[in-house]
Design a protein around this motif. Structure first.
Motif, short mmCIF file in Angstrom:
data_model
loop_
_atom_site.label_atom_id
_atom_site.label_comp_id
_atom_site.label_asym_id
_atom_site.label_seq_id
_atom_site.Cartn_x
_atom_site.Cartn_y
_atom_site.Cartn_z
N VAL A 41 -9.30 -3.18 4.15
CA VAL A 41 -8.62 -1.36 4.05
C VAL A 41 -7.52 -0.75 4.38
O VAL A 41 -7.00 -0.36 4.01
CB VAL A 41 -10.03 -1.54 5.18
N ALA A 42 -7.00 -1.68 5.17
CA ALA A 42 -5.32 -0.93 5.97
C ALA A 42 -4.30 -1.64 4.45
O ALA A 42 -3.91 -0.83 4.04
CB ALA A 42 -5.22 -2.57 6.47
N GLU A 43 -4.61 -2.42 2.88
CA GLU A 43 -3.80 -2.36 2.75
C GLU A 43 -3.99 -0.99 1.52
O GLU A 43 -3.24 -0.83 1.22
CB GLU A 43 -4.29 -3.79 1.74
N SER A 44 -5.79 -1.19 1.47
CA SER A 44 -5.54 0.54 0.68
C SER A 44 -4.94 1.66 1.08
O SER A 44 -4.65 2.45 1.07
CB SER A 44 -7.31 0.79 0.05
N PHE A 45 -5.23 1.43 3.06
CA PHE A 45 -4.38 2.71 3.88
C PHE A 45 -2.33 2.67 3.06
O PHE A 45 -2.66 3.81 2.99
CB PHE A 45 -4.49 2.76 4.67
N VAL A 46 -2.30 1.59 3.28
CA VAL A 46 -0.98 1.58 3.23
C VAL A 46 -0.42 2.35 1.88
O VAL A 46 0.29 2.29 1.44
CB VAL A 46 -0.34 0.05 3.34
N ASP A 84 2.06 8.78 -0.44
CA ASP A 84 2.02 10.09 0.05
C ASP A 84 3.08 9.88 0.27
O ASP A 84 4.14 10.67 0.32
CB ASP A 84 1.57 10.26 0.97
N ALA A 85 4.47 9.24 0.41
CA ALA A 85 5.45 9.03 0.72
C ALA A 85 6.38 9.52 -0.94
O ALA A 85 7.65 10.00 -0.59
CB ALA A 85 6.26 8.09 1.05
N GLU A 86 5.81 8.62 -1.77
CA GLU A 86 6.56 9.15 -3.30
C GLU A 86 5.69 10.53 -4.02
O GLU A 86 6.99 10.18 -4.65
CB GLU A 86 6.10 7.92 -3.84
N ARG A 87 5.25 10.89 -3.47
CA ARG A 87 5.47 12.21 -4.09
C ARG A 87 6.25 13.24 -3.35
O ARG A 87 6.07 14.32 -2.98
CB ARG A 87 3.84 12.88 -3.73
N THR A 88 7.36 13.06 -4.43
CA THR A 88 8.44 13.93 -4.11
C THR A 88 8.53 15.48 -4.61
O THR A 88 8.82 15.90 -2.69
CB THR A 88 9.42 13.62 -5.38
N LEU A 90 -0.30 5.73 2.16
CA LEU A 90 0.43 6.05 2.85
C LEU A 90 1.69 5.76 1.79
O LEU A 90 3.01 6.77 1.27
CB LEU A 90 0.66 5.40 3.47
N HIS A 91 1.66 4.82 1.10
CA HIS A 91 2.96 4.64 0.23
C HIS A 91 3.17 6.15 -1.15
O HIS A 91 3.83 6.55 -1.29
CB HIS A 91 2.77 3.81 -0.36
#
Lengths: 145, 145
Positions: free
Chosen positions: B125-130, B136-140, B133-134
């Motif tokens: 679950v945590a992996e999928s969350f991270v 979200d962070a890369e959607r420029t 998040l990645h």
DNA sequence: GGACAACTCGACCCTAACGTCAGCGTAGGT
DNA sequence: ACCTACGCTGACGTTAGGGTCGAGTTGTCC
């Protein structure tokens, strides 16, 4: 004649009351209210009588929160992250503002990855413990070596 | 002239005071005292002035406790398990008594494995969350699709 | 337009597993 | 004798909720 679809199926634009929401995301009513108190989410509105009303976004939000939990974030940390996400989601953002927000998001990513790796370590610690337990359980007699 | 080796190297039979122990096992003084309060371990003795004194066994015990923690056992559960282990460790045990104890240990093993698997689930679950998040962070840009 | 069950409200107290602080006594070296 | 680091008990604070309470709200059925 459905006004709010409280106890049944739901299409776009519907609202749910708290019990519905809690069941859908697998949290208790108490927890959902507590998350509100902690500033993690707000109901989209209330009934005349004061019942909380939520939309699908709230449900998404709660599911996201549930995903964060295993990483050991505090509610306060989750609040910050969610606020940041909200800010990033506001339309018509100046490019530099957006960049700044994204930078902040980057530190969260790092933090999350850190927590993830400690979580993984915990798994291996736990594995070794369970292994040891197995040994204890299989050591049949009191006779040493 | 060393009497108790409190702040230095140590050989067999030595005793340690709480700060020493805490540092060795990576727990706080408060936690060690709390574990005593919870019945998880007792100091082997006290100094005349009331300082707690521990031996190597206590350190082993604390390390074991630390291994259990990631599995999410409550202190009460750990107490039970440790007591069981202690009973199994008493020398000169009737065979049937030992068997009964070992059976009880078996249920603990099952419980531990259950907890281990939920821990593993949490990792994914945590992996999928991270991962999310990645993204979200890369959607420029703010531009959709 | 009343009864009714199911649902919800805010308020309160309770818990585990510690953290933190205060005030004071100890251990051991010089 | 004195110093400094160390430890003691006791008490209160914190986090993330759980449980329970009496009282109010909804939707439904008659």
């Amino acid at each position: 004649m459905r006004r709010n679809v409280s106890r049944s199926d739901a299409a776009r634009g519907d609202v749910y009351q708290i019990g519905d929401v809690a069941e859908r995301v697998g949290l208790s009513l108490r927890t959902v209210r507590y998350y509100e108190e902690a500033g993690l989410l707000m109901p989209v509105g209330r009934t005349v009588g004061g019942f909380r009303l939520y939309d699908v976004d709230a449900i998404e939000r709660l599911l996201l929160i549930r995903k964060m939990k295993p990483l050991g974030f505090t509610l306060e940390e989750m609040r910050s992250l969610l606020v940041l996400r909200d800010e990033l989601a506001t339309p018509g953002l100046a490019a530099d503002t957006r960049a700044a927000l994204q930078e902040r998001l980057g530190t969260w990513v790092l933090l999350a990855e850190e927590k993830l790796s400690t979580l993984r370590e915990q798994v291996s610690v736990a594995e070794s413990f369970v292994g040891g337990l197995h040994d204890d359980a299989e050591r049949t007699g009191g006779d040493a070596v």
